[in-house]
Design a protein around this motif. Structure first.
Motif, PDB file in Angstrom:
ATOM      1  N   GLU A 150     -52.450 -12.668  -5.099  1.00 26.16           N
ATOM      2  CA  GLU A 150     -52.031 -14.074  -5.129  1.00 26.16           C
ATOM      3  C   GLU A 150     -50.529 -14.148  -4.959  1.00 26.16           C
ATOM      4  O   GLU A 150     -49.789 -13.415  -5.595  1.00 26.16           O
ATOM      5  N   LEU A 151     -50.104 -15.049  -4.101  1.00 22.83           N
ATOM      6  CA  LEU A 151     -48.664 -15.245  -3.969  1.00 22.83           C
ATOM      7  C   LEU A 151     -48.387 -16.718  -3.738  1.00 22.83           C
ATOM      8  O   LEU A 151     -49.225 -17.460  -3.241  1.00 22.83           O
ATOM      9  N   ASP A 152     -47.192 -17.114  -4.175  1.00 27.33           N
ATOM     10  CA  ASP A 152     -46.822 -18.522  -4.017  1.00 27.33           C
ATOM     11  C   ASP A 152     -45.320 -18.618  -3.761  1.00 27.33           C
ATOM     12  O   ASP A 152     -44.659 -17.608  -3.544  1.00 27.33           O
ATOM     13  N   ALA A 153     -44.812 -19.820  -3.823  1.00 24.69           N
ATOM     14  CA  ALA A 153     -43.408 -20.040  -3.460  1.00 24.69           C
ATOM     15  C   ALA A 153     -42.448 -19.309  -4.398  1.00 24.69           C
ATOM     16  O   ALA A 153     -41.293 -19.079  -4.046  1.00 24.69           O
ATOM     17  N   ASN A 154     -42.934 -18.935  -5.588  1.00 26.19           N
ATOM     18  CA  ASN A 154     -42.043 -18.228  -6.508  1.00 26.19           C
ATOM     19  C   ASN A 154     -42.064 -16.717  -6.321  1.00 26.19           C
ATOM     20  O   ASN A 154     -41.296 -16.005  -6.955  1.00 26.19           O
ATOM     21  N   SER A 155     -42.966 -16.233  -5.465  1.00 26.66           N
ATOM     22  CA  SER A 155     -43.097 -14.782  -5.313  1.00 26.66           C
ATOM     23  C   SER A 155     -41.953 -14.227  -4.476  1.00 26.66           C
ATOM     24  O   SER A 155     -41.663 -14.738  -3.396  1.00 26.66           O
ATOM     25  N   LYS A 156     -41.355 -13.196  -5.017  1.00 28.28           N
ATOM     26  CA  LYS A 156     -40.291 -12.501  -4.275  1.00 28.28           C
ATOM     27  C   LYS A 156     -40.933 -11.263  -3.644  1.00 28.28           C
ATOM     28  O   LYS A 156     -41.377 -10.362  -4.354  1.00 28.28           O
ATOM     29  N   ILE A 157     -41.017 -11.279  -2.313  1.00 29.60           N
ATOM     30  CA  ILE A 157     -41.821 -10.283  -1.610  1.00 29.60           C
ATOM     31  C   ILE A 157     -40.973  -9.453  -0.650  1.00 29.60           C
ATOM     32  O   ILE A 157     -40.135  -9.999   0.071  1.00 29.60           O
ATOM     33  N   ALA A 158     -41.222  -8.153  -0.653  1.00 30.27           N
ATOM     34  CA  ALA A 158     -40.597  -7.283   0.356  1.00 30.27           C
ATOM     35  C   ALA A 158     -41.688  -6.736   1.258  1.00 30.27           C
ATOM     36  O   ALA A 158     -42.750  -6.338   0.792  1.00 30.27           O
ATOM     37  N   VAL A 159     -41.424  -6.747   2.544  1.00 36.52           N
ATOM     38  CA  VAL A 159     -42.307  -6.097   3.512  1.00 36.52           C
ATOM     39  C   VAL A 159     -41.567  -4.866   4.020  1.00 36.52           C
ATOM     40  O   VAL A 159     -40.477  -4.980   4.581  1.00 36.52           O
ATOM     41  N   ILE A 160     -42.131  -3.684   3.754  1.00 39.09           N
ATOM     42  CA  ILE A 160     -41.510  -2.452   4.255  1.00 39.09           C
ATOM     43  C   ILE A 160     -42.084  -2.165   5.632  1.00 39.09           C
ATOM     44  O   ILE A 160     -43.299  -2.025   5.796  1.00 39.09           O
ATOM     45  N   GLY A 161     -41.206  -2.095   6.613  1.00 34.36           N
ATOM     46  CA  GLY A 161     -41.637  -1.900   7.991  1.00 34.36           C
ATOM     47  C   GLY A 161     -41.072  -3.012   8.846  1.00 34.36           C
ATOM     48  O   GLY A 161     -40.852  -4.141   8.363  1.00 34.36           O
ATOM     49  N   ASP A 162     -40.808  -2.701  10.106  1.00 34.33           N
ATOM     50  CA  ASP A 162     -40.328  -3.727  11.035  1.00 34.33           C
ATOM     51  C   ASP A 162     -41.102  -3.665  12.344  1.00 34.33           C
ATOM     52  O   ASP A 162     -40.718  -4.258  13.334  1.00 34.33           O
ATOM     53  N   GLY A 163     -42.198  -2.930  12.333  1.00 35.66           N
ATOM     54  CA  GLY A 163     -43.029  -2.780  13.528  1.00 35.66           C
ATOM     55  C   GLY A 163     -43.977  -3.948  13.706  1.00 35.66           C
ATOM     56  O   GLY A 163     -43.846  -4.992  13.059  1.00 35.66           O
ATOM     57  N   LYS A 164     -44.978  -3.762  14.565  1.00 39.38           N
ATOM     58  CA  LYS A 164     -45.819  -4.907  14.948  1.00 39.38           C
ATOM     59  C   LYS A 164     -46.616  -5.475  13.785  1.00 39.38           C
ATOM     60  O   LYS A 164     -46.732  -6.695  13.647  1.00 39.38           O
ATOM     61  N   LEU A 165     -47.143  -4.606  12.918  1.00 34.81           N
ATOM     62  CA  LEU A 165     -47.924  -5.138  11.795  1.00 34.81           C
ATOM     63  C   LEU A 165     -47.007  -5.863  10.804  1.00 34.81           C
ATOM     64  O   LEU A 165     -47.317  -6.973  10.356  1.00 34.81           O
ATOM     65  N   ALA A 166     -45.868  -5.252  10.503  1.00 34.75           N
ATOM     66  CA  ALA A 166     -44.921  -5.896   9.582  1.00 34.75           C
ATOM     67  C   ALA A 166     -44.458  -7.238  10.143  1.00 34.75           C
ATOM     68  O   ALA A 166     -44.324  -8.226   9.403  1.00 34.75           O
ATOM     69  N   LEU A 168     -46.145  -9.233  12.057  1.00 32.80           N
ATOM     70  CA  LEU A 168     -47.228 -10.213  11.880  1.00 32.80           C
ATOM     71  C   LEU A 168     -47.342 -10.628  10.412  1.00 32.80           C
ATOM     72  O   LEU A 168     -47.606 -11.783  10.109  1.00 32.80           O
ATOM     73  N   ILE A 169     -47.133  -9.660   9.513  1.00 34.95           N
ATOM     74  CA  ILE A 169     -47.250  -9.979   8.084  1.00 34.95           C
ATOM     75  C   ILE A 169     -46.219 -11.024   7.679  1.00 34.95           C
ATOM     76  O   ILE A 169     -46.562 -12.012   7.010  1.00 34.95           O
ATOM     77  N   VAL A 170     -44.953 -10.857   8.070  1.00 34.00           N
ATOM     78  CA  VAL A 170     -43.965 -11.859   7.659  1.00 34.00           C
ATOM     79  C   VAL A 170     -44.328 -13.233   8.233  1.00 34.00           C
ATOM     80  O   VAL A 170     -44.209 -14.250   7.542  1.00 34.00           O
ATOM     81  N   ARG A 171     -44.839 -13.236   9.471  1.00 32.08           N
ATOM     82  CA  ARG A 171     -45.221 -14.529  10.071  1.00 32.08           C
ATOM     83  C   ARG A 171     -46.441 -15.123   9.371  1.00 32.08           C
ATOM     84  O   ARG A 171     -46.548 -16.339   9.204  1.00 32.08           O
ATOM     85  N   ALA A 172     -47.365 -14.262   8.953  1.00 35.30           N
ATOM     86  CA  ALA A 172     -48.585 -14.751   8.297  1.00 35.30           C
ATOM     87  C   ALA A 172     -48.294 -15.289   6.902  1.00 35.30           C
ATOM     88  O   ALA A 172     -49.013 -16.163   6.414  1.00 35.30           O
ATOM     89  N   LEU A 173     -47.242 -14.760   6.256  1.00 35.17           N
ATOM     90  CA  LEU A 173     -46.981 -15.159   4.865  1.00 35.17           C
ATOM     91  C   LEU A 173     -46.063 -16.365   4.753  1.00 35.17           C
ATOM     92  O   LEU A 173     -45.958 -16.964   3.682  1.00 35.17           O
ATOM     93  N   VAL A 174     -45.422 -16.751   5.847  1.00 38.51           N
ATOM     94  CA  VAL A 174     -44.492 -17.884   5.795  1.00 38.51           C
ATOM     95  C   VAL A 174     -45.128 -19.149   5.200  1.00 38.51           C
ATOM     96  O   VAL A 174     -44.517 -19.802   4.354  1.00 38.51           O
ATOM     97  N   PRO A 175     -46.373 -19.513   5.587  1.00 42.30           N
ATOM     98  CA  PRO A 175     -46.936 -20.748   5.044  1.00 42.30           C
ATOM     99  C   PRO A 175     -47.073 -20.766   3.515  1.00 42.30           C
ATOM    100  O   PRO A 175     -47.159 -21.833   2.912  1.00 42.30           O
ATOM    101  N   SER A 176     -47.079 -19.586   2.871  1.00 44.65           N
ATOM    102  CA  SER A 176     -47.187 -19.564   1.403  1.00 44.65           C
ATOM    103  C   SER A 176     -45.883 -20.010   0.753  1.00 44.65           C
ATOM    104  O   SER A 176     -45.850 -20.284  -0.446  1.00 44.65           O
ATOM    105  N   GLY A 177     -44.802 -20.059   1.529  1.00 46.03           N
ATOM    106  CA  GLY A 177     -43.515 -20.485   0.978  1.00 46.03           C
ATOM    107  C   GLY A 177     -42.806 -19.417   0.172  1.00 46.03           C
ATOM    108  O   GLY A 177     -41.767 -19.679  -0.437  1.00 46.03           O
ATOM    109  N   CYS A 178     -43.349 -18.184   0.133  1.00 47.24           N
ATOM    110  CA  CYS A 178     -42.751 -17.129  -0.685  1.00 47.24           C
ATOM    111  C   CYS A 178     -41.406 -16.693  -0.102  1.00 47.24           C
ATOM    112  O   CYS A 178     -41.095 -16.991   1.048  1.00 47.24           O
TER     113      CYS A 178
END
Ligand SMILES: [Zn+2]
Ligand SMILES: [Zn+2]
Length: 331
Positions: A150-166, A168-178
């Motif tokens: 579970e994540l929400d706007a208060n979640s402080k999240i790090a994504v390790i990686g800058d390749g194609k999956l990473a 997509l992950i940052v783009r997929a998580l944007v709507p959560s507001g985190c």
């Protein structure tokens, strides 16, 4: 038919048999994407032999369900037995006798044709181009993180990686507001997420020092720690780094399928009461909806396109550290 086939090495062949499985649909592949899992499979991950490839868009050529024929489709990659409790509930992702397209006991998408159960196929809305549709599978895998944590706007999240999956992950998580921070080794790839992630940390191998026992020391890191760390680097040092930078009682989500083991200094997980969560495939519907919304521009994530005839060169291009998504145009 033409295909890229893995035996002791990956080869372009023209004599692969058209896959026909009883009761399934035959799909003429239009385009397929190369993902890190494919690169790991070629190195021996999962012990797979045959035709790899699991990110595709195609057109149904033959189907027991005549209404599907001619439809442009993507396909969920896990094909369950159809009988067990998981399959009966409509989610074959953990069916114990599943086959997985291009990964487990089922030939995949780097070929002129592939076979999947009709229930796995989802029609692609007109607003989604073929180029975008190739991203449905990995984008679904990125969105699958939200099924596991579970994540929400208060979640402080790090994504390790800058390749194609990473990416997509940052783009997929944007709507959560985190609050997203991307951690990677390539400045030019981190730059692709400007305006999407809020923070960026450029690391190199000297950030992480490991003792023979696997104990990790971070150099020049400072105090920054995260509630949730998503490991999507495909690198051996990703998980040790995640353990160091997650807060006590934080969560680490593992997305990389790394074909070798990784040395784990587990005492820190106990002392800091860290939760370690695996995440593999997601459902396609949320990914299709997100692409259809038009809010994602993924064109910057495509490094190169090759024909199936040049499929081996496509794999070579995908292996370069500067590369992101490489697409094979089959027809
Ligand atoms: Zn993949
Ligand atoms: Zn089943």
């Amino acid at each position: 038919m033409k295909a890229l086939r893995l035996n002791d090495r990956l080869e372009l062949v023209s004599d692969a048999s058209v896959p026909r499985r009883y009761g399934e649909s035959l799909v003429a592949v239009t385009a397929a994407g190369i993902c890190n899992t494919d690169l790991e499979i070629v190195k021996g991950y999962a012990g797979f032999l045959g035709i790899p490839g699991h990110e595709f868009v195609g057109v149904v050529a033959e189907s027991p369900d005549a209404s599907l024929e001619g439809k442009r489709v993507v396909g969920e990659i896990n094909a369950g037995c159809g009988l067990c409790d998981l399959c009966a509930a409509g989610d074959p992702r953990h069916c114990s006798t599943r086959t997985v397209l291009g990964i487990k006991d089922r030939d995949g998408a780097f070929a002129e044709f592939l076979s999947l159960p009709s229930r796995n196929l989802i029609e692609v809305p007109k607003s989604i181009t073929n180029e975008q549709a190739v991203f449905v599978e990995p984008l679904a895998a990125a969105l699958g993180i939200r099924e596991r944590v579970e994540l929400d706007a208060n979640s402080k999240i790090a994504v390790i990686g800058d390749g194609k999956l990473a990416q997509l992950i940052v783009r997929a998580l944007v709507p959560s507001g985190c609050q997203l921070t991307m951690i990677g080794k390539h400045q030019e790839k981190l730059d692709l997420a400007r305006g999407i992630a809020a923070g960026f940390i450029l690391v190199n191998d000297t950030f992480i020092q490991r003792s023979a026992a696997g104990e990790v020391t971070l150099l020049n890191w400072g105090e920054e720690r995260f509630d949730i760390v998503i490991e999507a680097s495909g690198s051996e040092t990703g998980l040790p780094l995640a353990i160091e930078i997650v807060k006590p009682r934080g969560v680490i989500v593992l997305k990389s399928t790394y074909h070798k083991g990784t040395l784990l200094y587990s005492a820190k997980l106990v002392v800091n009461e860290i939760s370690l969560i695996g995440s593999r495939c997601g459902r396609f519907k949320p990914a299709i909806d997100l692409l259809a919304s038009g809010s994602l521009d993924l064109s910057a994530l495509i490094s190169a396109r090759f024909s199936l005839d040049d499929g081996l060169a496509a794999f070579e291009a995908a292996r370069q550290s500067a590369s992101l998504k490489v697409i094979i145009d089959v027809r």
